[in-house]
Design an enzyme around this catalytic site. Structure first.
Site, PDB file in Angstrom:
ATOM      1  N   SER A   1       0.796  -1.221   0.000  1.00 43.92           N
ATOM      2  CA  SER A   1       0.000   0.000   0.000  1.00 43.92           C
ATOM      3  C   SER A   1       0.831   1.274   0.000  1.00 43.92           C
ATOM      4  CB  SER A   1      -0.957   0.007   1.191  1.00 43.92           C
ATOM      5  OG  SER A   1      -0.257  -0.163   2.400  1.00 43.92           O
TER       6      SER A   1
ATOM      7  N   HIS B   1      -5.225  -3.082  -3.023  1.00 50.27           N
ATOM      8  CA  HIS B   1      -4.840  -2.127  -4.077  1.00 50.27           C
ATOM      9  C   HIS B   1      -4.687  -2.760  -5.453  1.00 50.27           C
ATOM     10  CE1 HIS B   1      -4.185   1.021  -1.089  1.00 50.27           C
ATOM     11  NE2 HIS B   1      -3.716   0.049  -0.337  1.00 50.27           N
TER      12      HIS B   1
ATOM     13  N   LYS C   1     -11.485   1.110  -2.284  1.00 50.06           N
ATOM     14  CA  LYS C   1     -10.406   1.655  -3.118  1.00 50.06           C
ATOM     15  C   LYS C   1     -10.831   1.585  -4.587  1.00 50.06           C
ATOM     16  CE  LYS C   1      -7.532   1.270   0.739  1.00 50.06           C
ATOM     17  NZ  LYS C   1      -6.920   0.361   1.697  1.00 50.06           N
TER      18      LYS C   1
HETATM   19  C1  LIG Z   1      -6.897   0.234   3.068  1.00 50.20           C
HETATM   20  C2  LIG Z   1      -6.329  -1.109   3.356  1.00 50.20           C
HETATM   21  C3  LIG Z   1      -6.989  -1.973   4.235  1.00 50.20           C
HETATM   22  C4  LIG Z   1      -8.162  -1.538   5.059  1.00 50.20           C
HETATM   23  O1  LIG Z   1      -9.339  -1.537   4.328  1.00 50.20           O
HETATM   24  P1  LIG Z   1     -10.543  -0.631   4.864  1.00 50.20           P
HETATM   25  O2  LIG Z   1     -11.723  -1.163   4.134  1.00 50.20           O
HETATM   26  O3  LIG Z   1     -10.190   0.765   4.511  1.00 50.20           O
HETATM   27  O4  LIG Z   1     -10.618  -0.857   6.342  1.00 50.20           O
HETATM   28  C5  LIG Z   1      -6.494  -3.250   4.377  1.00 50.20           C
HETATM   29  N1  LIG Z   1      -5.393  -3.652   3.705  1.00 50.20           N
HETATM   30  C6  LIG Z   1      -4.708  -2.831   2.884  1.00 50.20           C
HETATM   31  C7  LIG Z   1      -3.489  -3.327   2.184  1.00 50.20           C
HETATM   32  C8  LIG Z   1      -5.160  -1.537   2.703  1.00 50.20           C
HETATM   33  O5  LIG Z   1      -4.468  -0.702   1.930  1.00 50.20           O
END
Ligand SMILES: *Cc1c(COP(=O)(O)O)cnc(C)c1O
Length: 387
Positions: free
Chosen positions: A177, A205, A237
């Site tokens: 991330s 991602h 995302k």
């Molecule tokens: C954003 C993210 C999460 C968390 O997801 P949310 O739905 O925002 O709680 C988990 N793992 C990774 C790699 C992330 O980038």
């Protein structure tokens, strides 16, 4: 004074670690309104520009008219609606797995899954740059927690060879991330097989961005369920909505329904959010032009930024960090960019290791090439002024 919070906050400020929220006065998009000013947004994870897409908004509105807003209860009590059920079935088909289970957030999915699968006497092996939710789940599980060097398959092999644990789980981000690089999944899957371990991948991602149909790292590497038995995705995302899911075989999903505490003891997502996610899944899967445009914007940015001498990391994804080192430098660059009208996040410890503070530049299929050129000019100015 045992709780001197003011002093601790003061220390964070002195260390360049203080964090503050910004208040948006507009929809999420490539231009956002902050404090009455319009800024070019280069820090969102809305990679395909679906968060404000009219089809997604319409699906949300129609479902809210039919189902109301609140889901009323947890999934196991009476909060599981036809929209949740249909989204799970569609995501199972999309990922090529037997079944899918929705979670309220990715954070909850990761902590809940790891804690449900492992306990004392087991072992968990995590890439040291994994997302905080994977680390937290591993630590809270009570299993023997071992970190391997980032992407280092040889290091992981030596740890696995020494382990005598009953159950072994290898856990990694699919696309990292804060670095944007992709985990060496074929090698990790092979190691898992050799050591009778399971592989869990969090592809928050990768979904929507990688793979011909947006199926993320699993599609990118063509990894079937047998090699990648626990596949997590998030909906906040690339999908542009909210929530998360895990895809796997029927036994895994039934087991999690009956064991994952962050699934059992929480209110279900609003059904309208599930309906919106169904609309975004359709766009994400059926319209590859967003992925193609995004890839070309990223390639253009990398080419130009490298010729400016900026310290990029080896990433081909829409996550393009500019490494700066000190917290203060990252804050100064971020502030200078904002003064020029560009919103780019300064990422500092504990999100990244000490001494590796950076700008985390992210791209969206909704950006135009002229937007990227504007950002490049602003970065070139920063480089001249701030060194
Ligand atoms: C954003 C993210 C999460 C968390 O997801 P949310 O739905 O925002 O709680 C988990 N793992 C990774 C790699 C992330 O980038």
């Amino acid at each position: 004074m045992p709780f001197n919070l003011a002093a601790e906050l003061q220390q964070k400020k002195a260390d360049g670690l203080y964090r503050q929220r910004r208040t948006l006065e507009s929809a999420q998009g490539t231009r956002v309104r902050v404090d009455g000013r319009e800024l070019f947004n280069f820090c969102s994870n809305d990679y395909l520009g679906l968060a404000s897409h009219p089809d997604v908004v319409a699906a949300f509105q129609q479902a809210a008219a039919k189902y109301g807003v609140g889901s009323g209860a947890s999934h196991l009590v009476c909060g599981h609606s036809a929209e949740h059920h249909a989204l799970e079935a569609e995501l199972a088909e999309f990922t090529g797995r037997e079944r899918v289970l929705l979670f309220s957030t990715g954070y909850m999915a990761n902590t809940g899954i790891v804690q449900a699968l492992l306990s004392r006497g087991d072992a968990v092996f995590e890439d040291r740059l994994n997302h905080a939710s994977l680390i937290d789940g591993g630590l809270a599980s009570g299993a023997h927690f071992q970190r391997y060097h980032h992407g280092d398959v040889a290091h992981l092999r030596t740890l696995l060879e020494k382990s005598t644990a009953a159950k072994k789980l290898i856990v990694t981000d699919g696309v990292f991330s804060m670095d944007g690089d992709v985990a060496p999944l074929p090698e990790l899957a092979q190691l898992a097989q050799q050591h009778d371990a399971w592989l869990m991948v969090d592809d928050a991602h990768g979904f929507g961005v990688l793979g011909a149909q947006g199926g993320g790292v699993a599609e990118h590497f063509s990894l079937p369920a047998a090699q990648l038995p626990v596949l997590v995705g998030t909906l906040g995302k690339g999908f542009g909505t909210f929530g998360a899911f895990v895809a796997g075989d029927a036994a895994l999903i039934e087991y999690l329904i009956n064991s994952a505490r962050s699934y059992i003891f929480t209110t279900a997502l609003p059904p309208a959010v599930a309906a919106a996610s169904r609309a975004s899944l359709k766009l994400l899967r059926d319209e590859p032009q967003r992925r193609e445009k995004l890839a070309s914007l990223v390639a253009h940015f990398r080419h130009e930024a490298l010729s400016l001498g900026l310290a990029l990391l080896p990433s081909d994804t829409p996550i393009q960090p500019v490494l700066l080192g000190s917290n203060q430098k990252a804050l100064a660059w971020s502030a200078a960019l904002e003064a020029k009208g560009f919103l780019v996040g300064a990422i500092r410890p504990p999100t990244v290791p000490a001494g590796s503070a950076r700008l985390r530049v992210t791209f969206s299929a909704a950006h135009e090439r002229a937007d990227v050129d504007g950002l490049l000019q602003a970065l070139a100015d920063c480089r001249g002024l701030l060194a």
